[in-house]
Every structure is written in structure tokens, then in C-alpha cells.
Enzyme design. Structure first.
Site, PDB file in Angstrom:
ATOM      1  N   LYS A  13      41.487  50.659  46.665  1.00  0.00           N
ATOM      2  CA  LYS A  13      42.404  50.588  45.517  1.00  0.00           C
ATOM      3  C   LYS A  13      41.674  50.632  44.171  1.00  0.00           C
ATOM      4  CE  LYS A  13      46.025  48.038  48.004  1.00  0.00           C
ATOM      5  NZ  LYS A  13      46.898  46.828  47.994  1.00  0.00           N
ATOM      6  N   TYR A  37      54.823  53.583  48.661  1.00  0.00           N
ATOM      7  CA  TYR A  37      55.237  52.179  48.737  1.00  0.00           C
ATOM      8  C   TYR A  37      56.756  52.009  48.743  1.00  0.00           C
ATOM      9  CZ  TYR A  37      50.508  50.274  48.382  1.00  0.00           C
ATOM     10  OH  TYR A  37      49.201  49.914  48.639  1.00  0.00           O
ATOM     11  N   PHE A  60      57.435  42.679  43.269  1.00  0.00           N
ATOM     12  CA  PHE A  60      56.183  43.202  42.725  1.00  0.00           C
ATOM     13  C   PHE A  60      56.091  44.731  42.806  1.00  0.00           C
ATOM     14  CE2 PHE A  60      55.523  41.810  47.133  1.00  0.00           C
ATOM     15  CZ  PHE A  60      55.094  42.989  47.719  1.00  0.00           C
ATOM     16  N   ARG A 109      42.632  45.724  59.875  1.00  0.00           N
ATOM     17  CA  ARG A 109      43.275  44.546  59.268  1.00  0.00           C
ATOM     18  C   ARG A 109      42.333  43.337  59.330  1.00  0.00           C
ATOM     19  NH1 ARG A 109      48.129  45.559  56.388  1.00  0.00           N
ATOM     20  NH2 ARG A 109      48.159  43.302  56.360  1.00  0.00           N
ATOM     21  N   THR A 137      46.291  39.375  52.908  1.00  0.00           N
ATOM     22  CA  THR A 137      46.761  39.993  51.654  1.00  0.00           C
ATOM     23  C   THR A 137      46.268  39.230  50.430  1.00  0.00           C
ATOM     24  OG1 THR A 137      48.759  40.652  52.859  1.00  0.00           O
ATOM     25  CG2 THR A 137      48.829  40.811  50.447  1.00  0.00           C
ATOM     26  N   ARG A 176      38.642  41.572  51.454  1.00  0.00           N
ATOM     27  CA  ARG A 176      39.417  40.919  50.389  1.00  0.00           C
ATOM     28  C   ARG A 176      38.789  39.612  49.934  1.00  0.00           C
ATOM     29  NH1 ARG A 176      45.290  42.702  52.883  1.00  0.00           N
ATOM     30  NH2 ARG A 176      45.645  44.498  51.515  1.00  0.00           N
ATOM     31  N   ASN A 181      43.954  43.701  45.343  1.00  0.00           N
ATOM     32  CA  ASN A 181      43.261  43.192  46.533  1.00  0.00           C
ATOM     33  C   ASN A 181      42.434  44.256  47.250  1.00  0.00           C
ATOM     34  OD1 ASN A 181      45.375  44.579  47.606  1.00  0.00           O
ATOM     35  ND2 ASN A 181      46.236  42.870  48.764  1.00  0.00           N
ATOM     36  N   HIS A 194      44.112  48.889  51.020  1.00  0.00           N
ATOM     37  CA  HIS A 194      45.345  48.991  51.815  1.00  0.00           C
ATOM     38  C   HIS A 194      44.938  49.366  53.226  1.00  0.00           C
ATOM     39  CE1 HIS A 194      49.257  50.300  53.313  1.00  0.00           C
ATOM     40  NE2 HIS A 194      48.585  51.291  53.866  1.00  0.00           N
ATOM     41  N   GLU A 237      51.533  57.340  57.321  1.00  0.00           N
ATOM     42  CA  GLU A 237      50.702  57.251  56.113  1.00  0.00           C
ATOM     43  C   GLU A 237      49.610  58.316  56.103  1.00  0.00           C
ATOM     44  OE1 GLU A 237      51.545  52.467  55.500  1.00  0.00           O
ATOM     45  OE2 GLU A 237      49.522  53.121  55.990  1.00  0.00           O
TER      46      GLU A 237
HETATM   47  P1  ADP Z   1      49.203  44.201  52.914  1.00  0.00           P
HETATM   48  O1  ADP Z   1      48.558  45.134  51.908  1.00  0.00           O
HETATM   49  O2  ADP Z   1      48.269  43.091  53.314  1.00  0.00           O
HETATM   50  O3  ADP Z   1      49.786  44.930  54.103  1.00  0.00           O
HETATM   51  P2  ADP Z   1      51.937  43.914  51.898  1.00  0.00           P
HETATM   52  O4  ADP Z   1      52.265  45.132  52.705  1.00  0.00           O
HETATM   53  O5  ADP Z   1      52.794  42.697  52.102  1.00  0.00           O
HETATM   54  O6  ADP Z   1      50.424  43.460  52.154  1.00  0.00           O
HETATM   55  O7  ADP Z   1      51.983  44.251  50.352  1.00  0.00           O
HETATM   56  C1  ADP Z   1      51.528  45.502  49.870  1.00  0.00           C
HETATM   57  C2  ADP Z   1      50.707  45.282  48.624  1.00  0.00           C
HETATM   58  O8  ADP Z   1      51.554  44.768  47.595  1.00  0.00           O
HETATM   59  C3  ADP Z   1      49.584  44.234  48.739  1.00  0.00           C
HETATM   60  O9  ADP Z   1      48.405  44.717  49.345  1.00  0.00           O
HETATM   61  C4  ADP Z   1      49.381  43.861  47.288  1.00  0.00           C
HETATM   62  O10 ADP Z   1      48.604  44.840  46.592  1.00  0.00           O
HETATM   63  C5  ADP Z   1      50.815  43.886  46.750  1.00  0.00           C
HETATM   64  N1  ADP Z   1      51.413  42.551  46.816  1.00  0.00           N
HETATM   65  C6  ADP Z   1      51.842  41.894  47.918  1.00  0.00           C
HETATM   66  N2  ADP Z   1      52.345  40.697  47.611  1.00  0.00           N
HETATM   67  C7  ADP Z   1      52.244  40.569  46.257  1.00  0.00           C
HETATM   68  C8  ADP Z   1      52.587  39.552  45.322  1.00  0.00           C
HETATM   69  N3  ADP Z   1      53.155  38.408  45.712  1.00  0.00           N
HETATM   70  N4  ADP Z   1      52.327  39.782  44.013  1.00  0.00           N
HETATM   71  C9  ADP Z   1      51.778  40.948  43.606  1.00  0.00           C
HETATM   72  N5  ADP Z   1      51.423  41.953  44.432  1.00  0.00           N
HETATM   73  C10 ADP Z   1      51.651  41.770  45.746  1.00  0.00           C
HETATM   74 MG    MG Z   2      51.316  46.315  54.149  1.00  0.00          MG
END
Ligand code: ADP
Ligand code: MG
Length: 140
Positions: free
Chosen positions: A11, A51, A59, A87, A93, A104, A114, A117, A128
Site C-alpha cells: 500500500k 474495495y 472508512f 494472512r 488488520t 503489519r 497498514n 492488502h 482480485e
Molecule cells: P484486511 O485488510 O485485514 O483484510 P478489512 O478487509 O477488514 O481488513 O479492511 C480493508 C482495509 O480497510 C484494511 O486493510 C484497512 O486499510 C482499512 N480499514 C479497516 N478497518 C478500518 C478502520 N476501522 N479505520 C480505517 N481503515 C480501516
Molecule cells: Mg480484507
């Protein structure tokens, strides 16, 4: 067990800090192989489309703006249980919850910024990968 594939994005917070190589090394040390890779600057349409699954989440707008803000590196990673393995290498996350030694925990700035992805299922990995790559760009 046969190798399978997952989709990864390094990212903007990580590319900005010149961490691409450090993060790829963590994937490789963790048993994954980079079989496709390109550095792109996402358009709004790409970020919103990628997304779309999160569009009802609070968010979403912030996430789309972030993913368009600087270049990213999109990759296909291959290895045994690639989705799960990636993962594990990525960590939770929220970096505050991530295990020591994960990408992370080591590099992320916040729950939003973070650093990486990774696909969450084989089905989503296939979707994807097809969003960013044609089959002839993937060279195992
Ligand atoms: P992951 O990337 O671990 O699969 P998610 O699919 O739940 O997590 O979320 C996608 C992305 O959205 C996260 O990697 C992060 O960049 C962002 N994100 C998730 N939760 C939050 C939050 N509470 N506030 C801001 N950004 C968030
Ligand atoms: Mg995800």
C-alpha cells in the site's frame, strides 16, 4: 499439496517509505513466491471497484482516497496455502493486534495505513488477481 495463489498489494504508506523490497523479502522468507508484480498508481475507478465490498463501511471513502494517494505494488504470490500463509505473514488488520514479526506489526502506521492488502479466501483471490492481471502476466 499443490501450490496456489493469492493477491497482494503493497500500500501507499509502504511504497512512500521505500519498504517494497523489505516487504517482498518477508513474503519470500515466509515461503511465498512472487509470480507477477507491477507498480501502478490506482485510478479512482480502480480503488472504488477493488474495495466495492466495503462501500457501506464508514472508512470506505478514506480507504479509497488512501489507495489512490501514491503508487502501490500489486502482486500475485504463490505457495502452499497461499491465502492463509500470506494472512499469517501480514498479521492482523490493526497493527496493535498483529503478532511480532508480521508485516503489519513491523511496518504499519495505523489500522488504515497498514502497509499491505491480502486476499481473504481462494474465491476472492481469483477475483482480485483477475482485477489487475491477465493470465499471461503471471509467470510461475
Ligand atoms: P484486511 O485488510 O485485514 O483484510 P478489512 O478487509 O477488514 O481488513 O479492511 C480493508 C482495509 O480497510 C484494511 O486493510 C484497512 O486499510 C482499512 N480499514 C479497516 N478497518 C478500518 C478502520 N476501522 N479505520 C480505517 N481503515 C480501516
Ligand atoms: Mg480484507
Amino acid at each position: 499439496m499443490t501450490a496456489n495463489r493469492t493477491f497482494s498489494i503493497i500500500k501507499p504508506d509502504a511504497t512512500r517509505r521505500n519498504l517494497t523490497g523489505a516487504i517482498v523479502k518477508m513474503f519470500e522468507d515466509g515461503g511465498l513466491r512472487v509470480v507477477a508484480s507491477k507498480r501502478i498508481h490506482m485510478t479512482r475507478a480502480q480503488a472504488e471497484g477493488f474495495y466495492a465490498v466495503h462501500k457501506e463501511r464508514p472508512f470506505y471513502g478514506e480507504l479509497v482516497e488512501f489507495m489512490m494517494s501514491e503508487p502501490v505494488v500489486v502482486q500475485v504470490l504463490e505457495g502452499e496455502n497461499a491465502v492463509l500463509r500470506n494472512r499469517e505473514i501480514m498479521g492482523a488488520t490493526n497493527p496493535e493486534d498483529a503478532d511480532v514479526g508480521t508485516v503489519r506489526k513491523t511496518h504499519a502506521l495505523s489500522i488504515g495505513e497498514n502497509s499491505v492488502h491480502g486476499s481473504d479466501s481462494d474465491e476472492n483471490a481469483a477475483i482480485e488477481i483477475a482485477f489487475f492481471f491477465t493470465e499471461d502476466e503471471i509467470v510461475g
